[in-house]
Design an enzyme around this catalytic site. Structure first.
Site, PDB file in Angstrom:
ATOM      1  N   VAL A  17       0.838  -1.198   0.000  1.00  0.00           N
ATOM      2  CA  VAL A  17       0.000   0.000   0.000  1.00  0.00           C
ATOM      3  C   VAL A  17       0.875   1.251   0.000  1.00  0.00           C
ATOM      4  O   VAL A  17       0.622   2.212  -0.735  1.00  0.00           O
ATOM      5  CB  VAL A  17      -0.950  -0.001   1.231  1.00  0.00           C
ATOM      6  CG1 VAL A  17      -1.845   1.226   1.210  1.00  0.00           C
ATOM      7  CG2 VAL A  17      -1.787  -1.277   1.258  1.00  0.00           C
ATOM      8  N   ALA A  64       3.589  -1.949   9.138  1.00  0.00           N
ATOM      9  CA  ALA A  64       3.003  -2.867  10.120  1.00  0.00           C
ATOM     10  C   ALA A  64       3.751  -4.192  10.084  1.00  0.00           C
ATOM     11  O   ALA A  64       4.543  -4.447   9.168  1.00  0.00           O
ATOM     12  CB  ALA A  64       1.528  -3.115   9.803  1.00  0.00           C
ATOM     13  N   TYR A 103      -3.899   2.073   9.020  1.00  0.00           N
ATOM     14  CA  TYR A 103      -4.627   0.943   8.429  1.00  0.00           C
ATOM     15  C   TYR A 103      -4.847  -0.180   9.433  1.00  0.00           C
ATOM     16  O   TYR A 103      -3.963  -0.488  10.242  1.00  0.00           O
ATOM     17  CB  TYR A 103      -3.858   0.366   7.234  1.00  0.00           C
ATOM     18  CG  TYR A 103      -3.784   1.342   6.089  1.00  0.00           C
ATOM     19  CD1 TYR A 103      -4.834   1.469   5.199  1.00  0.00           C
ATOM     20  CD2 TYR A 103      -2.678   2.160   5.929  1.00  0.00           C
ATOM     21  CE1 TYR A 103      -4.783   2.385   4.156  1.00  0.00           C
ATOM     22  CE2 TYR A 103      -2.607   3.083   4.892  1.00  0.00           C
ATOM     23  CZ  TYR A 103      -3.670   3.187   4.016  1.00  0.00           C
ATOM     24  OH  TYR A 103      -3.619   4.103   3.002  1.00  0.00           O
ATOM     25  N   TYR A 129      -2.111 -11.766  14.892  1.00  0.00           N
ATOM     26  CA  TYR A 129      -2.069 -10.592  14.014  1.00  0.00           C
ATOM     27  C   TYR A 129      -3.313  -9.728  14.240  1.00  0.00           C
ATOM     28  O   TYR A 129      -3.225  -8.514  14.459  1.00  0.00           O
ATOM     29  CB  TYR A 129      -1.976 -11.054  12.558  1.00  0.00           C
ATOM     30  CG  TYR A 129      -2.188  -9.967  11.532  1.00  0.00           C
ATOM     31  CD1 TYR A 129      -1.212  -8.996  11.299  1.00  0.00           C
ATOM     32  CD2 TYR A 129      -3.370  -9.908  10.783  1.00  0.00           C
ATOM     33  CE1 TYR A 129      -1.413  -8.004  10.342  1.00  0.00           C
ATOM     34  CE2 TYR A 129      -3.570  -8.928   9.824  1.00  0.00           C
ATOM     35  CZ  TYR A 129      -2.592  -7.979   9.609  1.00  0.00           C
ATOM     36  OH  TYR A 129      -2.795  -6.999   8.660  1.00  0.00           O
TER      37      TYR A 129
HETATM   38  P1  NDP Z   1       3.475  -4.822   3.589  1.00  0.00           P
HETATM   39  O1  NDP Z   1       3.804  -6.031   4.370  1.00  0.00           O
HETATM   40  O2  NDP Z   1       3.470  -4.873   2.101  1.00  0.00           O
HETATM   41  O3  NDP Z   1       4.465  -3.627   4.003  1.00  0.00           O
HETATM   42  C1  NDP Z   1       4.754  -3.397   5.352  1.00  0.00           C
HETATM   43  C2  NDP Z   1       5.555  -2.121   5.447  1.00  0.00           C
HETATM   44  O4  NDP Z   1       5.886  -1.935   6.822  1.00  0.00           O
HETATM   45  C3  NDP Z   1       6.881  -2.167   4.663  1.00  0.00           C
HETATM   46  O5  NDP Z   1       7.136  -0.908   4.121  1.00  0.00           O
HETATM   47  C4  NDP Z   1       7.877  -2.487   5.772  1.00  0.00           C
HETATM   48  O6  NDP Z   1       9.179  -2.019   5.519  1.00  0.00           O
HETATM   49  C5  NDP Z   1       7.283  -1.691   6.906  1.00  0.00           C
HETATM   50  N1  NDP Z   1       7.812  -2.119   8.190  1.00  0.00           N
HETATM   51  C6  NDP Z   1       7.755  -3.353   8.736  1.00  0.00           C
HETATM   52  N2  NDP Z   1       8.404  -3.357   9.909  1.00  0.00           N
HETATM   53  C7  NDP Z   1       8.891  -2.108  10.095  1.00  0.00           C
HETATM   54  C8  NDP Z   1       9.665  -1.485  11.127  1.00  0.00           C
HETATM   55  N3  NDP Z   1      10.079  -2.143  12.200  1.00  0.00           N
HETATM   56  N4  NDP Z   1       9.952  -0.177  10.986  1.00  0.00           N
HETATM   57  C9  NDP Z   1       9.552   0.522   9.892  1.00  0.00           C
HETATM   58  N5  NDP Z   1       8.846  -0.014   8.900  1.00  0.00           N
HETATM   59  C10 NDP Z   1       8.514  -1.313   9.002  1.00  0.00           C
HETATM   60  O7  NDP Z   1       2.056  -4.276   4.137  1.00  0.00           O
HETATM   61  P2  NDP Z   1       0.748  -3.940   3.302  1.00  0.00           P
HETATM   62  O8  NDP Z   1       1.038  -2.800   2.379  1.00  0.00           O
HETATM   63  O9  NDP Z   1       0.183  -5.198   2.773  1.00  0.00           O
HETATM   64  O10 NDP Z   1      -0.215  -3.451   4.472  1.00  0.00           O
HETATM   65  C11 NDP Z   1      -0.400  -2.063   4.768  1.00  0.00           C
HETATM   66  C12 NDP Z   1      -1.369  -1.949   5.934  1.00  0.00           C
HETATM   67  O11 NDP Z   1      -2.613  -2.555   5.566  1.00  0.00           O
HETATM   68  C13 NDP Z   1      -0.927  -2.649   7.219  1.00  0.00           C
HETATM   69  O12 NDP Z   1      -1.359  -1.890   8.317  1.00  0.00           O
HETATM   70  C14 NDP Z   1      -1.691  -3.969   7.202  1.00  0.00           C
HETATM   71  O13 NDP Z   1      -1.905  -4.464   8.499  1.00  0.00           O
HETATM   72  C15 NDP Z   1      -2.988  -3.512   6.556  1.00  0.00           C
HETATM   73  N6  NDP Z   1      -3.716  -4.586   5.886  1.00  0.00           N
HETATM   74  C16 NDP Z   1      -3.066  -5.429   5.008  1.00  0.00           C
HETATM   75  C17 NDP Z   1      -3.744  -6.461   4.407  1.00  0.00           C
HETATM   76  C18 NDP Z   1      -3.063  -7.408   3.470  1.00  0.00           C
HETATM   77  O14 NDP Z   1      -3.736  -8.338   2.972  1.00  0.00           O
HETATM   78  N7  NDP Z   1      -1.770  -7.234   3.155  1.00  0.00           N
HETATM   79  C19 NDP Z   1      -5.173  -6.694   4.676  1.00  0.00           C
HETATM   80  C20 NDP Z   1      -5.762  -5.723   5.562  1.00  0.00           C
HETATM   81  C21 NDP Z   1      -5.044  -4.714   6.140  1.00  0.00           C
HETATM   82  P3  NDP Z   1      10.346  -2.991   4.921  1.00  0.00           P
HETATM   83  O15 NDP Z   1      10.242  -2.859   3.428  1.00  0.00           O
HETATM   84  O16 NDP Z   1      11.601  -2.411   5.472  1.00  0.00           O
HETATM   85  O17 NDP Z   1      10.059  -4.380   5.391  1.00  0.00           O
END
Ligand code: NDP
Length: 303
Positions: A17, A64, A103, A129
């Site tokens: 996202v 996240a 989110y 989660y």
């Molecule tokens: P992704 O797993 O694709 O991306 C997660 C992001 O969080 C990455 O940019 C990652 O960075 C970053 N991140 C993880 N750990 C850390 C940390 N310790 N410090 C800083 N940054 C960190 O997530 P999505 O885009 O899929 O999800 C976005 C939101 O939507 C989240 O809140 C998720 O819970 C929610 N959501 C997602 C769904 C899904 O099906 N994916 C469904 C419903 C809600 P890095 O690149 O460094 O790992």
């Protein structure tokens, strides 16, 4: 909003996202998108400092802990990123009078319903989660301030690991697949979610009475399907008529984290409040196909 160009602090810009948000938030202001090496969600001080020093008008938290199965064995880490970090962000946002868009997930629900969940339905997460994401929501709600929680579901994109990329990879390896048909939800293209978020963000930044917009919203397209139905739609959309798909129960694919059997979200509140158009999930898939003709898979599934 003042005439000055607003600063937008985007966290998680490397994710599904977040990557799309870079594109959709750009017209709204100056987007600052520090990576994990600069702002680690697990480091409360750094996180707080990033907000105070950036003085954003809007913070969008797309970062996240999203590994649904991994969270079962990493409770502390998941809670730190999904519950504690949002709390720190919400406190810093309140202090600096910034808007915070955060989110959450359909996995805050237990799946006992058989009609789409509204914001009035009581969460009852059945995996780690979902519990940690619910705690993050509660932190924002307790702290108050100007925050918006956007619950979405079944997100896919051309990045990282997601169901669409996994299916397309498997289609290259096999001509017959079995996919679970007893979990129902709404697939959401990250590009649409980011576009809808920008529409919301613009109203938060420019609305005359934007404080009334704070709160909790479901944000998906319309319709619903099973993973099996989603797989069929993916193969139809990508012209993979060479692959046959067979529906199977979830018991065929044991996983560490239990999933709700039904988690479709009703996004009427977001649609009416922000005057959004909610495309069907199939229309989103068609747009994704146009935008990303080649979706190459990679690593483990996220949620
Ligand atoms: P992704 O797993 O694709 O991306 C997660 C992001 O969080 C990455 O940019 C990652 O960075 C970053 N991140 C993880 N750990 C850390 C940390 N310790 N410090 C800083 N940054 C960190 O997530 P999505 O885009 O899929 O999800 C976005 C939101 O939507 C989240 O809140 C998720 O819970 C929610 N959501 C997602 C769904 C899904 O099906 N994916 C469904 C419903 C809600 P890095 O690149 O460094 O790992």
């Amino acid at each position: 909003m003042s005439d000055a160009t607003p600063t937008i602090l985007l966290l998680g810009a490397t994710g599904q996202v977040g990557h799309e948000l870079r594109r959709t938030l750009a017209p709204l202001g100056t987007v600052q998108a520090p990576g994990r090496d600069e702002v680690d969600l697990a480091a409360a001080d750094t996180l707080r400092r990033a907000v105070v020093e950036t003085e954003p008008a809007l913070i969008v938290n797309a970062a996240a802990y999203t590994d649904v199965d991994g969270a079962e064995g990493e409770l502390e880490r998941a809670a730190q990123l999904n519950a504690e970090a949002p709390r720190v962000l919400a406190e810093a946002a309140r202090e600096t009078e910034a808007w915070l868009v955060h989110y959450s997930t359909d996995y805050v629900f237990d799946g006992e319903k058989r009609t789409p969940y509204t914001e009035e339905d009581a969460p009852n997460p059945i995996n780690v989660y979902g519990r940690t994401k619910r705690e993050g929501e509660q932190a924002l709600q307790e702290i108050g301030g100007r925050s918006v929680i956007l619950r979405s579901s079944w997100v896919y994109s051309d990045r990282r690991s997601n169901f669409v990329r996994t299916m397309l990879q498997l289609a290259d390896e096999r001509d017959h697949l079995t996919v679970v048909d007893d979990q129902i939800g709404v697939p959401t293209w990250a590009g649409w979610l980011a576009e809808a978020t920008a529409t919301i963000g613009e109203q938060l930044l420019t609305g005359d009475d934007s404080s009334s917009l704070r709160g909790l919203y479901h944000l998906t397209g319309t319709g619903q399907t099973s993973w099996y139905g989603f797989a069929q739609a993916i193969f139809a959309q990508f012209g993979r008529t060479d692959v046959s798909v067979e529906p199977v129960p979830s018991t065929e694919y044991p996983s560490s984290a239990p999933r709700p059997s039904y988690s479709a979200l009703d996004s009427t509140r977001a649609r009416t409040t922000f005057d959004l158009t909610l495309p069907t999930w199939t229309a989103q898939l068609a747009r994704f196909r146009e935008r990303a003709p080649q979706a190459e898979p990679e690593s483990t599934p996220s949620g």
